[in-house]
Design a protein around this motif. Structure first.
Motif, PDB file in Angstrom:
ATOM      1  N   GLU A   1     128.128 -52.401  -0.222  1.00 19.12           N
ATOM      2  CA  GLU A   1     128.289 -53.483   0.754  1.00 19.12           C
ATOM      3  C   GLU A   1     126.950 -53.784   1.439  1.00 19.12           C
ATOM      4  O   GLU A   1     126.642 -54.938   1.722  1.00 19.12           O
ATOM      5  N   HIS A   2     126.173 -52.765   1.647  1.00 16.88           N
ATOM      6  CA  HIS A   2     124.846 -52.973   2.231  1.00 16.88           C
ATOM      7  C   HIS A   2     123.966 -53.775   1.280  1.00 16.88           C
ATOM      8  O   HIS A   2     123.310 -54.744   1.671  1.00 16.88           O
ATOM      9  N   GLU A   3     123.966 -53.381  -0.002  1.00 18.43           N
ATOM     10  CA  GLU A   3     123.172 -54.076  -1.025  1.00 18.43           C
ATOM     11  C   GLU A   3     123.546 -55.552  -1.107  1.00 18.43           C
ATOM     12  O   GLU A   3     122.706 -56.421  -1.349  1.00 18.43           O
ATOM     13  N   LEU A   4     124.826 -55.840  -0.950  1.00 15.37           N
ATOM     14  CA  LEU A   4     125.318 -57.208  -1.098  1.00 15.37           C
ATOM     15  C   LEU A   4     125.215 -58.017   0.197  1.00 15.37           C
ATOM     16  O   LEU A   4     125.592 -59.187   0.244  1.00 15.37           O
ATOM     17  N   GLY A   5     124.716 -57.371   1.243  1.00 16.88           N
ATOM     18  CA  GLY A   5     124.590 -58.073   2.526  1.00 16.88           C
ATOM     19  C   GLY A   5     125.924 -58.324   3.212  1.00 16.88           C
ATOM     20  O   GLY A   5     126.065 -59.237   4.020  1.00 16.88           O
ATOM     21  N   MET A   6     126.902 -57.510   2.872  1.00 14.58           N
ATOM     22  CA  MET A   6     128.213 -57.653   3.517  1.00 14.58           C
ATOM     23  C   MET A   6     128.251 -56.871   4.814  1.00 14.58           C
ATOM     24  O   MET A   6     127.531 -55.889   4.979  1.00 14.58           O
ATOM     25  N   PRO A   7     129.112 -57.266   5.742  1.00 16.63           N
ATOM     26  CA  PRO A   7     129.217 -56.539   7.009  1.00 16.63           C
ATOM     27  C   PRO A   7     129.625 -55.086   6.779  1.00 16.63           C
ATOM     28  O   PRO A   7     130.331 -54.778   5.812  1.00 16.63           O
ATOM     29  N   GLU A   8     129.196 -54.249   7.675  1.00 11.85           N
ATOM     30  CA  GLU A   8     129.536 -52.839   7.595  1.00 11.85           C
ATOM     31  C   GLU A   8     131.051 -52.666   7.635  1.00 11.85           C
ATOM     32  O   GLU A   8     131.744 -53.400   8.349  1.00 11.85           O
TER      33      GLU A   8
ATOM     34  N   ALA B   1     133.304 -56.299  21.315  1.00 17.52           N
ATOM     35  CA  ALA B   1     132.888 -55.622  22.544  1.00 17.52           C
ATOM     36  C   ALA B   1     131.368 -55.662  22.697  1.00 17.52           C
ATOM     37  O   ALA B   1     130.832 -55.645  23.811  1.00 17.52           O
ATOM     38  N   ARG B   2     130.669 -55.720  21.571  1.00 14.16           N
ATOM     39  CA  ARG B   2     129.199 -55.835  21.580  1.00 14.16           C
ATOM     40  C   ARG B   2     128.746 -57.291  21.567  1.00 14.16           C
ATOM     41  O   ARG B   2     127.544 -57.573  21.447  1.00 14.16           O
ATOM     42  N   GLY B   3     129.714 -58.230  21.586  1.00 14.18           N
ATOM     43  CA  GLY B   3     129.353 -59.652  21.536  1.00 14.18           C
ATOM     44  C   GLY B   3     128.939 -60.112  20.151  1.00 14.18           C
ATOM     45  O   GLY B   3     128.180 -61.070  20.008  1.00 14.18           O
ATOM     46  N   GLU B   4     129.477 -59.449  19.132  1.00 19.48           N
ATOM     47  CA  GLU B   4     129.096 -59.788  17.764  1.00 19.48           C
ATOM     48  C   GLU B   4     130.315 -60.101  16.895  1.00 19.48           C
ATOM     49  O   GLU B   4     131.400 -59.570  17.125  1.00 19.48           O
ATOM     50  N   ASP B   5     130.099 -60.957  15.909  1.00 17.90           N
ATOM     51  CA  ASP B   5     131.132 -61.228  14.901  1.00 17.90           C
ATOM     52  C   ASP B   5     130.448 -61.341  13.543  1.00 17.90           C
ATOM     53  O   ASP B   5     130.177 -62.434  13.044  1.00 17.90           O
ATOM     54  N   PRO B   6     130.127 -60.192  12.945  1.00 21.46           N
ATOM     55  CA  PRO B   6     129.349 -60.237  11.701  1.00 21.46           C
ATOM     56  C   PRO B   6     130.076 -60.947  10.562  1.00 21.46           C
ATOM     57  O   PRO B   6     129.426 -61.439   9.640  1.00 21.46           O
TER      58      PRO B   6
ATOM     59  N   ASN C   1     137.865 -55.186 -17.260  1.00 25.84           N
ATOM     60  CA  ASN C   1     137.400 -55.730 -15.984  1.00 25.84           C
ATOM     61  C   ASN C   1     138.549 -56.059 -15.029  1.00 25.84           C
ATOM     62  O   ASN C   1     138.364 -56.118 -13.815  1.00 25.84           O
ATOM     63  N   ILE C   2     139.745 -56.266 -15.599  1.00 29.64           N
ATOM     64  CA  ILE C   2     140.905 -56.547 -14.742  1.00 29.64           C
ATOM     65  C   ILE C   2     141.219 -55.338 -13.863  1.00 29.64           C
ATOM     66  O   ILE C   2     141.828 -55.462 -12.807  1.00 29.64           O
ATOM     67  N   ARG C   3     140.737 -54.150 -14.281  1.00 28.20           N
ATOM     68  CA  ARG C   3     140.924 -52.957 -13.448  1.00 28.20           C
ATOM     69  C   ARG C   3     139.964 -52.913 -12.267  1.00 28.20           C
ATOM     70  O   ARG C   3     140.084 -52.069 -11.383  1.00 28.20           O
ATOM     71  N   GLY C   4     138.989 -53.786 -12.255  1.00 30.64           N
ATOM     72  CA  GLY C   4     138.114 -53.909 -11.097  1.00 30.64           C
ATOM     73  C   GLY C   4     138.800 -54.684  -9.977  1.00 30.64           C
ATOM     74  O   GLY C   4     139.976 -55.019 -10.083  1.00 30.64           O
ATOM     75  N   ILE C   5     138.057 -54.946  -8.919  1.00 25.29           N
ATOM     76  CA  ILE C   5     138.639 -55.781  -7.861  1.00 25.29           C
ATOM     77  C   ILE C   5     137.729 -56.969  -7.587  1.00 25.29           C
ATOM     78  O   ILE C   5     136.506 -56.862  -7.573  1.00 25.29           O
ATOM     79  N   LEU C   6     138.376 -58.113  -7.375  1.00 26.20           N
ATOM     80  CA  LEU C   6     137.662 -59.325  -6.996  1.00 26.20           C
ATOM     81  C   LEU C   6     137.600 -59.389  -5.484  1.00 26.20           C
ATOM     82  O   LEU C   6     138.618 -59.242  -4.800  1.00 26.20           O
ATOM     83  N   VAL C   7     136.394 -59.610  -4.967  1.00 22.76           N
ATOM     84  CA  VAL C   7     136.247 -59.709  -3.505  1.00 22.76           C
ATOM     85  C   VAL C   7     135.389 -60.922  -3.166  1.00 22.76           C
ATOM     86  O   VAL C   7     134.562 -61.365  -3.967  1.00 22.76           O
ATOM     87  N   ASN C   8     135.605 -61.445  -1.973  1.00 20.11           N
ATOM     88  CA  ASN C   8     134.745 -62.523  -1.483  1.00 20.11           C
ATOM     89  C   ASN C   8     133.532 -61.912  -0.758  1.00 20.11           C
ATOM     90  O   ASN C   8     133.364 -60.686  -0.750  1.00 20.11           O
ATOM     91  N   THR C   9     132.712 -62.748  -0.175  1.00 24.25           N
ATOM     92  CA  THR C   9     131.474 -62.233   0.429  1.00 24.25           C
ATOM     93  C   THR C   9     131.717 -61.473   1.736  1.00 24.25           C
ATOM     94  O   THR C   9     130.787 -60.924   2.311  1.00 24.25           O
TER      95      THR C   9
END
Lengths: 492, 492
Positions: free
Chosen positions: B369-376, A391-396, B298-306
Motif C-alpha cells: 500500500e505504501h508503494e502504491l501511494g495508498m493511505p495507511e 481527529a488530526r484534521g486529516e482525510d487521506p 488471477n481470479i484468485r487475486g483481489i481487485l482493488v481501487n486506489t
C-alpha cells in the motif's frame, strides 16, 4: 399529456396548403429559455412569435428556486468580497461537467457570464448583495443571494481551479418572480405570445430545412410559417415514460422528478430528432440526494456503501451525490452520523422532502455494522480509520475539507438510510439535441439542420454530464439568448 | 473512411430521376447480421440485394473468435452434460443485460435459441462437442466449443438463475470460417451481393417511408430501389470519433477498439437516424478488461481501487470488468496477487494484449500500500480481512465462488496495473437504432419508420447494457434473421 403527439414525424411543406400565421422566428415554449430567446430575437429586430401550450408560461423555471450559476467577477461576487476569473470558472466547469464537457459552450459562457448578469438585472431580475455562510447553508436566505452551489471547495476541484461561490439566487428564491420578469421582457421587446397553443411537429421543406410549426389551439390546427427559423425550448423529458425507458432506464429508480407538472415530456426533443437533429447524452441527469440541505452538519458524517466502505468526500455538492450514489454504488448507501450531528427534522426545508429514514442506531461501529447486515470488521474499520484521521484534521482517503472533519465518537451512532427507494432521489434530464454554442441544431454528421435552434433542457448544454446547482437556469437563460440572437440573424 | 459521408440526410424520392437497380429487400452491410438477414429474406422469397462496401464482406464478425451465446438446451450443451432451460436463460439475461434490458428481445431469443443453433449448424457452422474447464480457461480449445462466457456462476447471478455454460465457440475459434459459411448461405439462398459498394444515405418517399438506398461504386452513384424495404446492418460506431465524442465520451479513454479496421464507423446508425429512427443507449459498450484470460488463477487475486478497497467479485466475467472498472471506479484499479498466482506472461494468448504491467511488488500488504501511494491501513486491512475469510472458504463482501478463494499469503505480493491508460481496455459500442424484436426501426414516438429495419450492432439489441461474451454474435445473427424475415414479408 402530449405523449400521444406524433412529434417525431415532421410535416412536409408540400402538405401545407395554407399558413395561418407568419413570423420571422417561432419559439416553442415559454420557460426561461424560450423567454430569453424571444427577448433577444425580438430585440434584434425579428418578428417573434412564442407558442406556449400552458395558459401563461413559466415552465419548470417558474417552480424552481431561481439559482443561476454565474461567475468571473459579477457585481454580486465583488460586493461579497470574492474574486473570480473567467479562466478559473472555465477550468472548474470543464472539470465538473464531464466526462466530455462541451468546452466551447463553457468557454463562451465563462467569458460572458458577467455580461449575462447585467442582462438579467437589466431586465429587473433581483439579487440581494449577501453571502450565505458555507458552513451553515447553501440555500438562499433573506438578503443573501450568493452561495456555493457546486463542489468548488471540495477535492479534487479546489486543486484544479481557484474556488469562488457562483450560485446567484434570485431574491426570495422565487423562480416565479424571475419568470414573470423574463416573460415581461419578451413582451416588452415586442414578441407576441400565443398561449394555450400546443406545438405538434415541425414543418420542413424539400431540402429538410425547418420552415414552420404545426400547432393546435383547442381543436383547431394552426400552421405557423417561420421565415427565419424555429427555436425549440420545451425542456427535458422526465415526464415521458417511453423516452425514459429507452434512453435512461436506470433513472426510473429515482422516483422523484424535478419538473413542472405539465412540462418536460420530451416533445421538443422529439420534434428536433424528427427534423434530423441528433440527441446526445440522453442518459445524463442531475440527480439530487440532498442529505445535507436540511442539516449542513451531516457533511461531517461519512457516506458508506453496503460494504461499509466510504466512496466519496461528503463535501462534494448535493446535486452530485445522487449521481455518484446511483450510478457508481447502485443506489445502496448510508450516511453515518453521531449524536452531535444528528437532527431528526430538517431546518428551514420541506420536511417531507428532506427528512430521511434512520436505518439503524447503535452505540458502537461494530453494533452498527451488525444492525445493517454488513460484514464483520467493515464499517467498524472504516469508522476507526476515519475517526483517527479526522481527529488530526486529516482525510487521506478523500481529502474532505478540514472544516467538515470531526471524529464520530459521540454515541449513539445512526445510519441514515439513503438507499434509492428509501430516500428521495430527485432528478431531471440533461440530455437533448446537439447544438452549437449559438444554438443551431446539428445532425449526427455534425451538419446544421437548417432553420432549427434549440436551447435550455431541450439541448445538451453546459451541464452535459455532471451538475452544479444553478447551471441549468444559467444554461437555459444564456443558451436561450444565444439561440434567439442567432435565429433572428438568419436570412429568410 | 466514410465519416465525410452525409449519411444523416436522406434523399427525397422526388430528387431521384431514375433507379439504377431494383430489388425487394436491400441489405446494407455483409457482416454476420447482413448475411443472416439476406439469407432469410431470400429464403422467404424476396429478391434480395446486399450492398457491401468492402471487397467481400465479413465485417467485425470475421475477425472475432466466433463465440455465440446460445442456450435453453442446445445439442452442444446436452452433449457436454449440461441441462438448460429457456426460462433460466431469460432470467439470467434480463439480470445481466440491464439496467433496462429489452425483455421482449431476450424472451424471443431465449425461446428460439435452440432453433437458432440448428439454423446455424444447418448452414454448416461447426461446433466441437467438448466443454472447456471453467477453472482453467474460458477460451476455446481444440475439440471444445462450450464454455462459460458470462457471469452465470458468479454472485449474484447464480442466485437469480440456474447457471449453465452458453458460450458456443465455432470450431478453431474462427470467426472467419463462420463468416465464409454465412456469406455462402446468403448466396445459396439466392441473395445478390454487390461488393465495393458504399451506401451513402437512404431514399425516402413523401410519407417518410424508406424506399431505397443511394450507393456509390467508385465514382458512380447507384440508386437502388427497395420495394419492400432496407435492412441496416453496418455495425457500431467505435471508429467514428465525432459520434464517440458526443454520445459516449468516457469510452474514448479505453484506447483499444474491437472492430474490423475499416468498419463500425456509424454510417448505418446515422442513415437510420436521418430517416427518423431513434438511437438509444448510445453510451453503452462492452468493455473488456481481460485480466484473467491469460492466467485464470488471477481470479484468485483481489481487485482493488486506489483506496485499497475491493469493489466487485473477481469472478464476474471479463467483459464486465472493464465497464465496472471504468464507469464505477474511474478506471483506477489494481489486481493484487501473490507469488502462487503470478505469471509473467499469458498462456495461450496474445502476449501484447494480455500482458499487464506490474505497478509494485512488496513482501507485505503494508509495504504494497505504501508503494502504491495508498493511505495507511487501507489495502493492508483489505488483505487481512480477505485472507482471514478466504482461508475459511468465505467471501462475505462479494461472495466470490469458493473455487477461487485462497489466502494471498505467499509473498511477494504484486499489484498488477489495471488502470485505464496503463492496461488495455478493449471495447465496442452497444448503442444503436431502437428496433422491435423483429427488426423494424422505431422513431422517438415509438412508431415504426416505414420500410426500415436494423440488426446487429447498428441496433440496440439483447446486450442493451451489460455484456456476456458471445452475446453480440448471437444478437447479430439472430436479429439479422428476424429482420430479414420481416422485411421479406413487407408489402411493396
Amino acid at each position: 399529456m402530449s405523449e400521444a403527439t406524433r412529434a417525431a414525424t415532421p410535416r412536409s411543406v408540400r402538405e401545407v396548403d395554407r399558413f395561418d400565421l407568419e413570423t420571422d422566428v417561432a419559439v416553442i415554449g415559454f420557460g426561461s429559455a424560450g423567454a430569453c430567446a424571444a427577448t433577444e430575437a425580438a430585440a434584434a429586430g425579428a418578428q417573434t412569435l412564442v407558442l406556449e401550450r400552458g395558459w401563461r408560461g413559466g415552465g419548470t423555471s417558474a417552480v424552481s428556486t431561481g439559482q443561476i450559476y454565474m461567475g468571473g467577477g459579477t457585481p454580486l461576487q465583488k460586493a461579497c468580497g470574492f474574486e473570480d476569473d473567467p479562466d478559473e470558472m472555465h477550468k472548474y466547469l470543464v472539470a465538473s461537467c464531464g466526462p466530455g464537457a462541451d468546452e466551447a459552450k463553457i468557454r463562451l459562457y465563462s467569458d460572458r457570464s458577467v455580461e449575462h448578469y447585467h442582462w438579467l438585472t437589466g431586465h429587473g431580475v433581483p439579487f440581494d448583495m449577501g453571502f450565505v455562510d458555507y458552513e451553515v447553508s447553501t440555500m438562499p436566505e433573506p438578503g443573501k443571494s450568493l452561495s456555493y452551489t457546486g463542489s468548488e471547495r471540495a477535492w479534487p476541484y479546489r486543486e484544479i481551479a481557484v474556488p469562488a461561490p457562483r450560485g446567484h439566487t434570485v431574491q426570495n428564491a422565487s423562480g416565479e418572480v424571475m419568470m414573470q420578469l423574463l416573460m415581461k421582457a419578451a413582451q416588452d421587446a415586442g414578441a407576441a405570445i400565443l398561449t394555450g397553443t400546443q406545438s405538434e411537429t415541425l414543418v420542413v421543406d424539400d431540402d429538410g430545412r425547418v420552415v414552420g410549426v404545426v400547432a393546435r389551439v383547442g381543436d383547431k390546427e394552426q400552421i405557423v410559417r417561420a421565415r427565419r427559423g424555429v427555436v425549440i425550448t420545451t425542456g427535458g423529458f422526465v415526464h415521458n415514460q417511453d423516452m425514459m425507458r429507452w434512453y435512461a432506464p436506470d433513472l426510473l429508480r429515482c422516483g422523484r422528478t424535478i419538473a413542472a407538472e405539465d412540462g418536460d415530456d420530451g416533445a421538443g426533443i422529439r420534434m428536433g430528432i424528427g427534423a434530423g437533429g441528433a440527441a446526445i447524452r440522453m442518459d445524463a441527469a442531475c440527480i439530487v440526494l440532498g442529505f445535507a440541505y436540511g442539516n449542513r452538519k451531516n457533511i461531517r458524517g461519512i457516506l458508506v456503501n453496503t460494504r461499509g466502505q466510504r466512496y466519496v468526500n461528503e463535501d462534494v455538492y448535493q446535486s452530485n451525490h445522487g449521481e455518484i450514489a446511483l450510478k457508481k454504488q447502485d443506489g445502496q448507501v448510508y450516511l453515518i452520523v453521531d449524536d452531535s450531528i444528528y437532527e431528526p427534522t430538517p431546518t428551514g426545508m420541506d420536511e417531507e422532502m428532506f427528512t430521511y429514514p434512520v436505518a439503524a442506531v447503535a452505540e458502537t461501529g461494530k453494533e452498527l455494522e451488525h444492525e445493517l447486515g454488513m460484514p464483520e470488521n467493515s464499517l467498524s474499520h472504516t469508522l476507526a480509520v476515519y475517526n483517527e484521521n479526522a481527529a488530526r484534521g486529516e482525510d487521506p482517503l478523500f481529502h474532505k475539507e478540514r472544516c467538515w472533519l470531526q471524529a464520530l465518537d459521540n454515541p449513539p451512532l445512526a445510519a441514515i438510510d439513503l438507499r434509492v427507494g428509501h430516500a428521495p432521489y430527485s432528478f431531471f434530464t440533461l440530455g437533448g439535441l446537439r447544438t452549437r454554442p449559438t444554438g443551431e441544431v446539428l445532425d449526427t454528421d455534425g451538419s446544421v439542420v437548417g432553420g432549427l435552434w434549440a436551447a435550455g433542457r431541450s439541448a445538451s448544454g453546459i451541464p452535459a454530464q455532471g451538475y452544479n446547482s444553478g447551471l441549468s437556469l444559467a444554461d437555459c437563460t444564456f443558451s436561450g439568448r444565444m439561440a434567439g440572437v442567432s435565429a433572428a440573424g438568419a436570412g429568410d
